[in-house]
Design a protein around this motif. Sequence first.
Motif, mmCIF file in Angstrom:
data_model
loop_
_atom_site.group_PDB
_atom_site.id
_atom_site.type_symbol
_atom_site.label_atom_id
_atom_site.label_comp_id
_atom_site.label_asym_id
_atom_site.label_seq_id
_atom_site.Cartn_x
_atom_site.Cartn_y
_atom_site.Cartn_z
ATOM 1 N N ASN A 212 33.737 36.253 44.007
ATOM 2 C CA ASN A 212 32.730 37.006 43.246
ATOM 3 C C ASN A 212 32.142 38.182 44.027
ATOM 4 O O ASN A 212 30.935 38.417 44.015
ATOM 5 C CB ASN A 212 31.600 36.067 42.803
ATOM 6 C CG ASN A 212 32.106 34.901 41.975
ATOM 7 O OD1 ASN A 212 32.950 35.081 41.089
ATOM 8 N ND2 ASN A 212 31.596 33.714 42.258
ATOM 9 N N GLY A 213 33.014 38.904 44.707
ATOM 10 C CA GLY A 213 32.570 40.098 45.408
ATOM 11 C C GLY A 213 31.869 39.847 46.728
ATOM 12 O O GLY A 213 31.315 40.778 47.328
ATOM 13 N N LEU A 214 31.881 38.608 47.205
ATOM 14 C CA LEU A 214 31.247 38.262 48.475
ATOM 15 C C LEU A 214 32.252 37.584 49.392
ATOM 16 O O LEU A 214 33.119 36.829 48.932
ATOM 17 C CB LEU A 214 30.065 37.313 48.248
ATOM 18 C CG LEU A 214 28.861 37.879 47.492
ATOM 19 C CD1 LEU A 214 27.873 36.765 47.188
ATOM 20 C CD2 LEU A 214 28.183 38.987 48.291
ATOM 21 N N THR B 181 32.079 42.675 49.514
ATOM 22 C CA THR B 181 33.453 43.065 49.841
ATOM 23 C C THR B 181 34.184 43.513 48.578
ATOM 24 O O THR B 181 33.816 43.121 47.462
ATOM 25 C CB THR B 181 34.215 41.896 50.482
ATOM 26 O OG1 THR B 181 35.539 42.332 50.824
ATOM 27 C CG2 THR B 181 34.313 40.711 49.548
ATOM 28 N N HIS B 182 35.193 44.343 48.777
ATOM 29 C CA HIS B 182 36.050 44.764 47.664
ATOM 30 C C HIS B 182 37.325 43.915 47.598
ATOM 31 O O HIS B 182 38.202 44.172 46.764
ATOM 32 C CB HIS B 182 36.426 46.244 47.808
ATOM 33 C CG HIS B 182 35.244 47.173 47.686
ATOM 34 N ND1 HIS B 182 34.496 47.294 46.539
ATOM 35 C CD2 HIS B 182 34.679 48.012 48.591
ATOM 36 C CE1 HIS B 182 33.525 48.166 46.721
ATOM 37 N NE2 HIS B 182 33.610 48.622 47.969
ATOM 38 N N LYS B 183 37.423 42.919 48.471
ATOM 39 C CA LYS B 183 38.608 42.056 48.476
ATOM 40 C C LYS B 183 38.622 41.179 47.219
ATOM 41 O O LYS B 183 37.587 40.991 46.562
ATOM 42 C CB LYS B 183 38.621 41.182 49.724
ATOM 43 C CG LYS B 183 38.791 41.975 51.016
ATOM 44 C CD LYS B 183 38.794 41.062 52.234
ATOM 45 C CE LYS B 183 38.952 41.855 53.520
ATOM 46 N NZ LYS B 183 38.937 40.985 54.722
ATOM 47 N N SER B 184 39.778 40.640 46.919
ATOM 48 C CA SER B 184 39.950 39.821 45.709
ATOM 49 C C SER B 184 39.577 38.370 45.971
ATOM 50 O O SER B 184 39.685 37.887 47.105
ATOM 51 C CB SER B 184 41.407 39.891 45.233
ATOM 52 O OG SER B 184 41.781 41.220 44.956
#
Length: 326
Positions: free
Chosen positions: A272-274, A259-262
Amino acid sequence: MTLSKFTVTSNLDPNVMPKGGIWCFIGLPKRGKTHNSARFNPSSDRSKTLYIDLENTILRFPQHSGTKVLPTAYYLPPKRDKLDAAGKKILNSKNVPEQEIVPLTQRGYCINGEDKPLFSIREVVTILKAASANGELKEYESIVIDTVDVLQDLIEAHVINEYNKEMKSVQGRLARGLGEIGERGTGWDNAKKLLLEILNDIYQIAQRHQLELIFLIHSKTTTQLPDGKSQRDPAIRPSTSLTLFGMVDIIGYVDRVSTHKSDGDDDYTVANGLQYTVNFKTYSEELTGGSRFEHLVNKIVPFSYKEIKKEYEQSIKTNKEGESNG
């Protein structure tokens, strides 16, 4: 006397997700089952979760700090020979050593040099029944069993051990597996009955206090079906899963996706991008899923009670808006 005096009419608010659900989350190891289920409650608060830890992992890692844990590793309490003040075994009238239950903190579970209590599942059920009776469960919002397949293994080992004890007493043939006990699947049936009895006892307690009840189950590795499709089954006996899944309200497959979420988004399901998710889709043979909560059917949602509730209630709102516009 008329039937109307005995029937009860359903009157739940159709706009709110029902409380006290029985959830079953299935997934491969290291997919976030433990991390996210430990805070799976309306408050997203680890201290509101009562965690029956059959994998004995929660106390070992700092990210689970605050979770209330019942570390569990036995079906029945372990016993040992009783000793007198001089350290000699105490014998009974048949010249056989007397037995005593090993104290909770002497069962070999040590964290950072400190002995921790280790329970049997029977002791856990007794504790829960006492807590139910004296009102202590009011401070909790959910109960987690991690995992049902580990509990299944404990019970099956217990059934084999009890059978072999009986066979030793009559010099009979010992069993190495459940299939060697009795006739027509007696061993399998006995183990299944004990497992469902335990789960039902905990279910009754959770329902009495409107607690969310979460069953975690490992999934098997993917297997190929004759038609070329793949399927990922829960790691419990097929006959047991049929009965168990009839009991639960909602079954989902746990995973993590890029994911690109924070970090911290969607009620801290992103790191960590997941993003940790739970899949309620029912049209795929690869996933064991399904839901009595109609507004979650075929949805993939962040693995959080708050996010699932939000999706449920947003779906209701969207459907109503669609009907009014139509």
